[in-house]
Structure formats: structure tokens, C-alpha cells
Motif scaffolding. Structure first.
Motif, PDB file in Angstrom:
ATOM      1  N   ALA A 242       0.834  -1.206   0.000  1.00  0.00           N
ATOM      2  CA  ALA A 242       0.000   0.000   0.000  1.00  0.00           C
ATOM      3  C   ALA A 242       0.867   1.254   0.000  1.00  0.00           C
ATOM      4  O   ALA A 242       0.606   2.217  -0.743  1.00  0.00           O
ATOM      5  N   GLU A 243       1.921   1.259   0.825  1.00  0.00           N
ATOM      6  CA  GLU A 243       2.835   2.404   0.867  1.00  0.00           C
ATOM      7  C   GLU A 243       3.564   2.571  -0.464  1.00  0.00           C
ATOM      8  O   GLU A 243       3.741   3.691  -0.961  1.00  0.00           O
ATOM      9  N   ALA A 244       3.983   1.451  -1.050  1.00  0.00           N
ATOM     10  CA  ALA A 244       4.680   1.509  -2.334  1.00  0.00           C
ATOM     11  C   ALA A 244       3.758   2.045  -3.427  1.00  0.00           C
ATOM     12  O   ALA A 244       4.188   2.833  -4.289  1.00  0.00           O
ATOM     13  N   HIS A 245       2.500   1.638  -3.411  1.00  0.00           N
ATOM     14  CA  HIS A 245       1.537   2.136  -4.398  1.00  0.00           C
ATOM     15  C   HIS A 245       1.413   3.648  -4.320  1.00  0.00           C
ATOM     16  O   HIS A 245       1.426   4.340  -5.353  1.00  0.00           O
ATOM     17  N   ASP A 246       1.264   4.173  -3.115  1.00  0.00           N
ATOM     18  CA  ASP A 246       1.123   5.623  -2.952  1.00  0.00           C
ATOM     19  C   ASP A 246       2.343   6.351  -3.500  1.00  0.00           C
ATOM     20  O   ASP A 246       2.221   7.345  -4.233  1.00  0.00           O
ATOM     21  N   SER A 247       3.526   5.861  -3.151  1.00  0.00           N
ATOM     22  CA  SER A 247       4.761   6.514  -3.569  1.00  0.00           C
ATOM     23  C   SER A 247       4.962   6.430  -5.081  1.00  0.00           C
ATOM     24  O   SER A 247       5.258   7.434  -5.746  1.00  0.00           O
ATOM     25  N   VAL A 248       4.800   5.248  -5.642  1.00  0.00           N
ATOM     26  CA  VAL A 248       5.054   5.047  -7.077  1.00  0.00           C
ATOM     27  C   VAL A 248       4.011   5.778  -7.920  1.00  0.00           C
ATOM     28  O   VAL A 248       4.349   6.388  -8.949  1.00  0.00           O
ATOM     29  N   ALA A 249       2.744   5.730  -7.505  1.00  0.00           N
ATOM     30  CA  ALA A 249       1.701   6.453  -8.252  1.00  0.00           C
ATOM     31  C   ALA A 249       2.010   7.947  -8.298  1.00  0.00           C
ATOM     32  O   ALA A 249       1.887   8.590  -9.358  1.00  0.00           O
ATOM     33  N   ARG A 250       2.435   8.503  -7.167  1.00  0.00           N
ATOM     34  CA  ARG A 250       2.756   9.928  -7.111  1.00  0.00           C
ATOM     35  C   ARG A 250       3.937  10.251  -8.025  1.00  0.00           C
ATOM     36  O   ARG A 250       3.914  11.240  -8.779  1.00  0.00           O
ATOM     37  N   ARG A 251       4.961   9.399  -8.026  1.00  0.00           N
ATOM     38  CA  ARG A 251       6.149   9.667  -8.821  1.00  0.00           C
ATOM     39  C   ARG A 251       5.887   9.461 -10.311  1.00  0.00           C
ATOM     40  O   ARG A 251       6.438  10.184 -11.158  1.00  0.00           O
ATOM     41  N   LEU A 252       5.060   8.500 -10.662  1.00  0.00           N
ATOM     42  CA  LEU A 252       4.705   8.312 -12.068  1.00  0.00           C
ATOM     43  C   LEU A 252       3.934   9.520 -12.596  1.00  0.00           C
ATOM     44  O   LEU A 252       4.194  10.007 -13.710  1.00  0.00           O
ATOM     45  N   ARG A 253       2.983  10.004 -11.818  1.00  0.00           N
ATOM     46  CA  ARG A 253       2.231  11.192 -12.247  1.00  0.00           C
ATOM     47  C   ARG A 253       3.145  12.407 -12.384  1.00  0.00           C
ATOM     48  O   ARG A 253       2.951  13.243 -13.271  1.00  0.00           O
ATOM     49  N   SER A 254       4.159  12.478 -11.535  1.00  0.00           N
ATOM     50  CA  SER A 254       5.056  13.645 -11.570  1.00  0.00           C
ATOM     51  C   SER A 254       5.867  13.724 -12.857  1.00  0.00           C
ATOM     52  O   SER A 254       6.347  14.808 -13.221  1.00  0.00           O
ATOM     53  N   VAL A 255       6.042  12.607 -13.565  1.00  0.00           N
ATOM     54  CA  VAL A 255       6.760  12.623 -14.844  1.00  0.00           C
ATOM     55  C   VAL A 255       5.804  12.496 -16.024  1.00  0.00           C
ATOM     56  O   VAL A 255       6.206  12.134 -17.135  1.00  0.00           O
ATOM     57  N   GLY A 256       4.533  12.770 -15.793  1.00  0.00           N
ATOM     58  CA  GLY A 256       3.549  12.838 -16.867  1.00  0.00           C
ATOM     59  C   GLY A 256       2.855  11.555 -17.221  1.00  0.00           C
ATOM     60  O   GLY A 256       2.160  11.480 -18.248  1.00  0.00           O
ATOM     61  N   MET A 257       2.981  10.522 -16.398  1.00  0.00           N
ATOM     62  CA  MET A 257       2.346   9.240 -16.703  1.00  0.00           C
ATOM     63  C   MET A 257       0.878   9.250 -16.287  1.00  0.00           C
ATOM     64  O   MET A 257       0.502   9.824 -15.256  1.00  0.00           O
ATOM     65  N   GLU A 258       0.047   8.604 -17.092  1.00  0.00           N
ATOM     66  CA  GLU A 258      -1.376   8.410 -16.788  1.00  0.00           C
ATOM     67  C   GLU A 258      -1.568   7.018 -16.210  1.00  0.00           C
ATOM     68  O   GLU A 258      -1.067   6.031 -16.765  1.00  0.00           O
TER      69      GLU A 258
ATOM     70  N   ASP B 136      -2.800 -10.886 -28.923  1.00  0.00           N
ATOM     71  CA  ASP B 136      -2.418 -10.785 -30.331  1.00  0.00           C
ATOM     72  C   ASP B 136      -1.092 -10.056 -30.522  1.00  0.00           C
ATOM     73  O   ASP B 136      -0.702  -9.746 -31.643  1.00  0.00           O
ATOM     74  N   THR B 137      -0.396  -9.772 -29.412  1.00  0.00           N
ATOM     75  CA  THR B 137       0.930  -9.123 -29.394  1.00  0.00           C
ATOM     76  C   THR B 137       0.952  -7.778 -30.106  1.00  0.00           C
ATOM     77  O   THR B 137       1.989  -7.345 -30.592  1.00  0.00           O
ATOM     78  N   ARG B 138      -0.172  -7.077 -30.163  1.00  0.00           N
ATOM     79  CA  ARG B 138      -0.139  -5.773 -30.818  1.00  0.00           C
ATOM     80  C   ARG B 138       0.514  -4.726 -29.916  1.00  0.00           C
ATOM     81  O   ARG B 138       0.490  -4.831 -28.699  1.00  0.00           O
ATOM     82  N   VAL B 139       1.062  -3.722 -30.543  1.00  0.00           N
ATOM     83  CA  VAL B 139       1.783  -2.662 -29.842  1.00  0.00           C
ATOM     84  C   VAL B 139       0.824  -1.821 -29.010  1.00  0.00           C
ATOM     85  O   VAL B 139      -0.288  -1.501 -29.451  1.00  0.00           O
ATOM     86  N   LEU B 140       1.265  -1.467 -27.795  1.00  0.00           N
ATOM     87  CA  LEU B 140       0.470  -0.626 -26.891  1.00  0.00           C
ATOM     88  C   LEU B 140       1.356   0.466 -26.306  1.00  0.00           C
ATOM     89  O   LEU B 140       2.574   0.300 -26.187  1.00  0.00           O
ATOM     90  N   PRO B 141       0.758   1.562 -25.857  1.00  0.00           N
ATOM     91  CA  PRO B 141       1.530   2.564 -25.122  1.00  0.00           C
ATOM     92  C   PRO B 141       1.702   2.231 -23.648  1.00  0.00           C
ATOM     93  O   PRO B 141       2.534   2.821 -22.964  1.00  0.00           O
ATOM     94  N   TRP B 142       0.931   1.277 -23.135  1.00  0.00           N
ATOM     95  CA  TRP B 142       0.894   0.995 -21.706  1.00  0.00           C
ATOM     96  C   TRP B 142       2.103   0.190 -21.247  1.00  0.00           C
ATOM     97  O   TRP B 142       2.662  -0.614 -22.001  1.00  0.00           O
ATOM     98  N   ILE B 143       2.479   0.392 -19.974  1.00  0.00           N
ATOM     99  CA  ILE B 143       3.610  -0.295 -19.349  1.00  0.00           C
ATOM    100  C   ILE B 143       3.174  -0.810 -17.984  1.00  0.00           C
ATOM    101  O   ILE B 143       2.447  -0.115 -17.255  1.00  0.00           O
ATOM    102  N   ARG B 144       3.631  -2.014 -17.629  1.00  0.00           N
ATOM    103  CA  ARG B 144       3.346  -2.557 -16.294  1.00  0.00           C
ATOM    104  C   ARG B 144       4.504  -2.207 -15.351  1.00  0.00           C
ATOM    105  O   ARG B 144       5.655  -2.500 -15.642  1.00  0.00           O
ATOM    106  N   PHE B 145       4.147  -1.610 -14.209  1.00  0.00           N
ATOM    107  CA  PHE B 145       5.131  -1.296 -13.179  1.00  0.00           C
ATOM    108  C   PHE B 145       4.853  -2.134 -11.930  1.00  0.00           C
ATOM    109  O   PHE B 145       3.730  -2.144 -11.426  1.00  0.00           O
ATOM    110  N   ASN B 146       5.871  -2.842 -11.462  1.00  0.00           N
ATOM    111  CA  ASN B 146       5.805  -3.539 -10.182  1.00  0.00           C
ATOM    112  C   ASN B 146       6.193  -2.519  -9.108  1.00  0.00           C
ATOM    113  O   ASN B 146       7.344  -2.093  -9.032  1.00  0.00           O
ATOM    114  N   VAL B 147       5.229  -2.128  -8.272  1.00  0.00           N
ATOM    115  CA  VAL B 147       5.482  -1.029  -7.321  1.00  0.00           C
ATOM    116  C   VAL B 147       6.598  -1.376  -6.344  1.00  0.00           C
ATOM    117  O   VAL B 147       7.318  -0.490  -5.872  1.00  0.00           O
TER     118      VAL B 147
END
Length: 466
Positions: free
Chosen positions: A380-396, A440-451
Motif C-alpha cells: 500500500a505504501e509503495a503504491h502511494d509513492s510510485v503512483a505519485r512519482r509516475l504522475r510527476s513525470v507525466g504518466m497516466e 495478439d501481441t499488438r503494440v500498446l503505449p501501456w507499461i506494467r510497473f511492479n510497485v
């Protein structure tokens, strides 16, 4: 009289389909003829109930039979029938390219030499229950070594299955120990279920995005993968029903909570509707619930709502104890477990009794529950920290679950996250691009982050430089 050859390389289901198709073609079975009941055919040919059900369902899908509610199966009129079942070989060219693409992505995803690894799917070593494992190992070392001299029990340790039955009961899933089969991790559990349920050419529902190793397994079986889009409250029910009506799939493989890679969970309303659709259209659900112990909400599993009627439940201890333990399990109605057992024996005899006893010993320790609570707090703590830092660099962010391992995020200026992952590798940063998780292995803009692995400032310097 139809003859089945159990030693043939052709699956029994395919033999039944071929035999009945030939009988219809040669007019040994005429339009309007009623076929033997499922029970009668399974008894007369010494095959399982499920084998006959699957064969009849496939013949219905081919337009050779029609199912009459409360009456049985009948040969369709000639005008309604269709061409013979295509040989399995015709499917191979259709999935070969996707399979090669998956293998390519797997090579891109290799963690070797990477100093920063937000793309991995594991907990950090320091977050696993190392103390519990060490204590349990010492206890087992003092036990009589002769107790581990054999292969063990085919279904797995009776004591651990009893403990799991208690654990499932706490989650409102009623399962007798005989309805539980232990496996070498959730991966073997999925493999056994895939090999039992899925045959070449079958249409199968999967999460989109979803679990890449499952997709590889299904491709090897020659399945046609139908992606069900994940939404913020679970799955796209309208698209799900459209796929069902068009393709009549036999099974849906899904992560119901804290899903990999999106971190989403099925809402109660979505879960109930999914079960209604499974009943209405007669398909099974394989619920891969490996993140259950990471969920502090105590959300009820599909298997608890369904009580293992149409749901096959899979879980493991890789997230709550340690990945190296390799102890998983399948819970289902007992007839299906008995059908899966020969597959387990053929593929690896029994699972490891030593690791099963080790897992049991960890569970019996009073401190394990505390460890799980602490792990949930760390995440839970990692989620809060990582979500905040991802948003700070423009991530949705797709959702913010504040639980589990993953956040699913994208940058507005990135179209191809695989290309971005290749650039990140040059900086010794391992990213998990969205393409890896698409059937179908199509290209996406999304990325998975392990918090749990996304605390390093180098990640955000790299993302901020896009």
C-alpha cells in the motif's frame, strides 16, 4: 458401432467427433435421430462425462447436432448441417506468427544484466517470508527423513489439502480436501487445466491485457484466443457477450482481482454478471487468484459465489511465502479433479512432498498471518509513492488499487512501449511493455510497473526524459 482407441495420438474428443460425423455423413445416423445420452455414451465407451460433453458441444458448434433442452441431442436436418470439421493442421499457420512474436518479447523481457527492474513480476527478496521458511526448514530437518523417501500422494499432501480446505472456507469457498489437487506452482495448475480443457482450434476467452505465459501455453495447444478487454471495474461485459455469441467459447481464463498487468479487480456487479453469462452460454471459468493474499479488502472470489460449479479455482503461495517454494493448487468439483489427476501423474508423477510440507509448516506458524498483513502494508505504501512519482513525470494511471503488485501506466507521448523498453534496456532498466500482455501481441503505449521494484530514482529520470 463407434470405436475409440485410447492409445491413439488423436484426443478422445476428436475421435468421438470424427466417428459421429462419419456416421451422419454415411447416413447411419439420419436427420432427427436422437444420440445416446451423455451418461450412456460415457459408460458404453469407458470415457469421462466431460469428454462426451465436449464432443457433443463441438458437434453442435459444427452444426451437425442440435441440443434440445431437457430432451437430449439430435442430428440436424441436412439443410442445417455444415462441412466436416477442419483438420487441426489448418490452425497452425494462423498462430505461428503470434507465437514467434511472444518468444521475441520474452527475449526483450530478460532481466539479466538489468540493475533496475520495475518490469519483473516478483516480490523483492526482502519482502518474502524468509524467517518463516527458515523456521520451517529447521522443523522439517528434525523430522524423520524416511517420511520423504517415497513419491508422496498423487493429489499432494493430505495435511496441506486439509489446511487449504480450511483456508478456502474462510474465503467462503466450500471445498473438501478431495476437491483440491496440489501442483508445482500455479503455472503447472494452469498447464494441466489448459491441456485438459483446450484442444486444437478451440476458441478460448482470455483477459486483454493478461498473463503472457498463459497465452504461450494456449498457443501451443492451437487455441484461438479471444481477448476480453479489462476495464477499471473488471471486464467489458458487452464485448464479452459479443465474443460469446459469435464464437461460443468453452472456457474463460481470468485474473479476478489485482490482475496482472492492470491491477484491476472485478466489481461485485461485474462478477455476478459474469457468472450469469457462464450459466446462460454454458462455459467454464478458470479463476487464477494468485494475488488473493495481497488483497486486504477480502473480496469474495468467483469460486465463492459459484461454489466451484462452473469455476475452477487456481492459487499458489508464490506471492505470500516465496516464489521458489513452487506450491500451487487447483480446487474444483471432485469429478474434474479426478479427471485432472492422470495428467498430473503423466507430466511429473506427484508434486514435491517436501515443499508441500514446508508450505504447511509455514502456514501453521502463528506469525504467517502477521507477515501477510505486513506485506499488504508495504505494498500500500509503495503504491502511494510510485503512483505519485509516475504522475510527476507525466504518466497516466489506469487505476490506483493501492494493493497488489502492479500499476498500469502510459505516457501521452509514447505510442510504442516496446520501443521505449528497448531504450530503457540501454540504461539497464527493465520495463514490461504492454505488447507482452496482449493475446495478439499488438503494440500498446501501456507499461506494467511492479510497485515493489519501482522505488529507484533512475526510473523517473529516464521517464522524465521522454
Amino acid at each position: 458401432m463407434m470405436f475409440l482407441n485410447p492409445s491413439s495420438q488423436a484426443p478422445l474428443v476428436s475421435q468421438i467427433v470424427a466417428g459421429i460425423s462419419l456416421a451422419i455423413k454415411q447416413q447411419q445416423l439420419r436427420p432427427g435421430s436422437k444420440l445416446p445420452s451423455i451418461r450412456r455414451l460415457s459408460q458404453s465407451h469407458n470415457v469421462s462425462h466431460f469428454t462426451v460433453v465436449e464432443a457433443y458441444d463441438r458437434l453442435v458448434a459444427l452444426g451437425l447436432l442440435k441440443a434440445v433442452p431437457n430432451a437430449g441431442f439430435y442430428v440436424r436436418e441436412p439443410a442445417e448441417s455444415v462441412i466436416d470439421e477442419a483438420p487441426c493442421e489448418t490452425v497452425a499457420p494462423d498462430y505461428a506468427f503470434d507465437f514467434d512474436a511472444h518468444l521475441l518479447l520474452q527475449r526483450v523481457f530478460q532481466p539479466m544484466g538489468m540493475e533496475v527492474r520495475p518490469g519483473v513480476g516478483l516480490l523483492p527478496e526482502q519482502w518474502t517470508d524468509d524467517d518463516g521458511l527458515q523456521r520451517s526448514l529447521r522443523i522439517l530437518a528434525r523430522s524423520a527423513p524416511s517420511s520423504f523417501s517415497g513419491y508422496g500422494i498423487a493429489k499432494g499432501s493430505a495435511k496441506l489439502r486439509s489446511k487449504l480446505a480450511e483456508k478456502l472456507a474462510d474465503s467462503q469457498i466450500a471445498a473438501h480436501p478431495e476437491q483440491i489437487m496440489l501442483t508445482s506452482g500455479a503455472s503447472q495448475a494452469l498447464d494441466l487445466v489448459v491441456r485438459y480443457l483446450v484442444h486444437c482450434g478451440d476458441s478460448v476467452l482470455v483477459d486483454e491485457p493478461g498473463y503472457h505465459n498463459l497465452f504461450l501455453n494456449l498457443h501451443l495447444q492451437g487455441a484461438k484466443l479471444l481477448g476480453v478487454p479489462r476495464t477499471r471495474d473488471g471486464i467489458d461485459l458487452l464485448q464479452l457477450e459479443r465474443l460469446i455469441v459469435q464464437h461460443r467459447p468453452k472456457v474463460f481464463f481470468t485474473n479476478t482481482r489485482l490482475q496482472c498487468p492492470t491491477g484491476t479487480s472485478l466489481s461485485l456487479a461485474v462478477a455476478h454478471r459474469l457468472l450469469q453469462l457462464a450459466e446462460k452460454y454454458d462455459f467454464l471459468i478458470v479463476e487464477n487468484d494468485i494475488y488473493a493474499d495481497l488483497d486486504p479488502s477480502g473480496q469474495q472470489a468467483l469460486a465463492g459465489m459459484d461454489q466451484l460449479s462452473r469455476v475452477i479455482y487456481i492459487a499458489s503461495f508464490s506471492k505470500s511465502i516465496a516464489p521458489a517454494l513452487r506450491v500451487g493448487f487447483i480446487a474444483a468439483h471432485q469429478e474434474l479433479i479426478e479427471e485432472l489427476l492422470p495428467l498430473k501423474l503423466v507430466s511429473g508423477l506427484t508434486s514435491s512432498e517436501i515443499t508441500e510440507e514446508l508450505a504447511l509448516e509455514v502456514l501453521l506458524q502463528g506469525r504467517h498471518r502477521k507477515h501477510v498483513k505486513q506485506l499488504q502494508s508495504y505494498l500500500a505504501e509503495a503504491h502511494d509513492s510510485v503512483a505519485r512519482r509516475l504522475r510527476s513525470v507525466g504518466m497516466e494511471l489506469f487505476v490506483e488499487p493501492r494493493a497488489g503488485l502492479f500499476l498500469w501506466a502510459r505516457h501521452p507521448q509514447v505510442v510504442d512501449s516496446t520501443a521505449l523498453a528497448m531504450k530503457a534496456k540501454e540504461e539497464k532498466i527493465l520495463l514490461a511493455p504492454g505488447q507482452l500482455f496482449m493475446p495478439d501481441t499488438r503494440v500498446l503505449p501501456w507499461i506494467r510497473f511492479n510497485v515493489a521494484h519501482s522505488m529507484d530514482e533512475r526510473i523517473y529520470r529516464f521517464l522524465g526524459s521522454i
